[in-house]
Write a protein that holds these residues in place. Structure first.
Motif, short mmCIF file in Angstrom:
data_model
loop_
_atom_site.label_atom_id
_atom_site.label_comp_id
_atom_site.label_asym_id
_atom_site.label_seq_id
_atom_site.Cartn_x
_atom_site.Cartn_y
_atom_site.Cartn_z
N ARG A 41 25.25 -63.64 28.67
CA ARG A 41 23.94 -63.00 28.44
C ARG A 41 24.10 -61.61 27.84
O ARG A 41 23.23 -61.14 27.11
N ILE A 42 25.20 -60.96 28.11
CA ILE A 42 25.41 -59.61 27.59
C ILE A 42 26.04 -59.64 26.20
O ILE A 42 25.55 -58.97 25.29
N VAL A 43 27.10 -60.42 26.01
CA VAL A 43 27.80 -60.39 24.72
C VAL A 43 27.25 -61.38 23.71
O VAL A 43 27.45 -61.21 22.51
N ARG A 92 33.10 -53.44 19.85
CA ARG A 92 32.43 -53.94 18.64
C ARG A 92 31.56 -52.85 18.04
O ARG A 92 30.79 -53.08 17.13
N LYS A 93 31.66 -51.67 18.61
CA LYS A 93 30.93 -50.49 18.13
C LYS A 93 29.42 -50.65 18.17
O LYS A 93 28.71 -50.25 17.26
N VAL A 94 28.95 -51.24 19.26
CA VAL A 94 27.52 -51.36 19.44
C VAL A 94 26.98 -50.00 19.84
O VAL A 94 27.51 -49.35 20.72
N GLN A 95 25.99 -49.58 19.15
CA GLN A 95 25.36 -48.30 19.47
C GLN A 95 24.01 -48.56 20.12
O GLN A 95 23.14 -49.16 19.52
N LEU A 96 23.89 -48.13 21.35
CA LEU A 96 22.59 -48.19 22.01
C LEU A 96 21.85 -46.93 21.61
O LEU A 96 22.30 -45.83 21.89
N GLU A 97 20.78 -47.13 20.90
CA GLU A 97 20.09 -45.95 20.37
C GLU A 97 19.42 -45.17 21.49
O GLU A 97 18.79 -45.71 22.37
N GLU A 98 19.66 -43.89 21.47
CA GLU A 98 19.04 -42.99 22.43
C GLU A 98 17.65 -42.69 21.89
O GLU A 98 17.48 -42.23 20.77
N ARG A 135 19.51 -56.83 23.79
CA ARG A 135 19.91 -57.96 24.63
C ARG A 135 20.58 -57.47 25.92
O ARG A 135 20.35 -58.00 26.99
N VAL A 136 21.40 -56.42 25.81
CA VAL A 136 22.10 -55.90 26.99
C VAL A 136 21.10 -55.38 28.01
O VAL A 136 21.15 -55.74 29.19
N SER A 139 19.01 -58.23 29.48
CA SER A 139 19.82 -59.04 30.41
C SER A 139 20.07 -58.31 31.72
O SER A 139 19.92 -58.90 32.79
N LEU A 140 20.45 -57.05 31.63
CA LEU A 140 20.72 -56.30 32.86
C LEU A 140 19.46 -56.16 33.71
O LEU A 140 19.53 -56.25 34.94
N TYR A 141 18.32 -55.96 33.07
CA TYR A 141 17.09 -55.73 33.82
C TYR A 141 16.48 -57.03 34.35
O TYR A 141 16.28 -57.20 35.55
N LEU A 142 16.17 -57.95 33.43
CA LEU A 142 15.46 -59.15 33.83
C LEU A 142 16.35 -60.21 34.47
O LEU A 142 15.91 -60.91 35.39
#
Length: 186
Positions: A41-43, A92-98, A135-136, A139-142
């Motif tokens: 669910r995360i990757v 994989r250099k995923v950037q979670l936008e702030e 997605r991360v 997935s973590l929340y729901l």
């Protein structure tokens, strides 16, 4: 420190602490499917999730003597899997936008999903189409049950960014499946 949590498989855990291989395999069989699904669910990639899950178990077996029983063994192991999955995404250099710290009135959170017609495959496909950051958080929340404060700590983002990411993920998910009217997310 005395254990606060009594595990139903405590005997297997104790045998793993004694480095018994058959106990490790037994513990693996008990938890591998749920841990694999957590990582998937995360990757969002089956082969990567399988590799991550294997690495997480190896790590857990190396560190099992540090498991103190303050939480369930499954929760302890899930945290290892989540952390490994997130580390993989970082590679994989995923950037979670702030996002902006302000939450506008339209960004009121309502995690309830109203399911009209369930087509699990379409829902899974739509979730896997989400950008990694969305997605991360979704997935973590729901799916994993973390709250926004926990997500912000895990991902090193602000709590409001977690809320914003979730809102955007829900909107994007709704857009992906809207044409089929599978379900609506409030």
């Amino acid at each position: 420190m005395e254990s606060l949590y009594k595990n139903i498989h405590q005997d297997v855990i104790d045998r793993c602490k004694a480095e018994e291989r058959d106990a490790q395999f037994q513990l693996y069989k008990l938890y591998y499917k749920s841990m694999y699904n957590t990582s998937l669910r995360i990757v969002g990639n089956e082969a990567e999730a399988e590799d991550i899950m294997q690495e997480a178990f190896l790590n857990a077996f190396r560190k099992i003597k540090t498991y103190s029983g303050q939480v369930s063994f499954g929760a302890w192991l899930k945290r290892i899997v989540v952390n490994r999955s997130l580390d993989h995404l970082k590679k994989r250099k995923v950037q979670l936008e702030e996002l902006d710290e302000r939450i506008t009135g339209e960004m009121v959170e309502n995690p309830l999903m109203e399911i009209k017609e369930v087509d699990v495959q379409k829902i899974k496909q739509a979730i896997f189409q989400l950008p990694d950051g969305y997605r991360v958080v979704l997935s973590l929340y729901l799916l994993e049950g973390y709250d926004h404060d926990e997500i912000s700590e895990i991902l090193n983002i602000s709590s409001s960014s977690s809320r914003s990411q979730l809102l955007r993920a829900k909107r994007k998910l709704r857009d992906y499946i809207k044409k089929d009217e599978v379900f609506s997310i409030n």
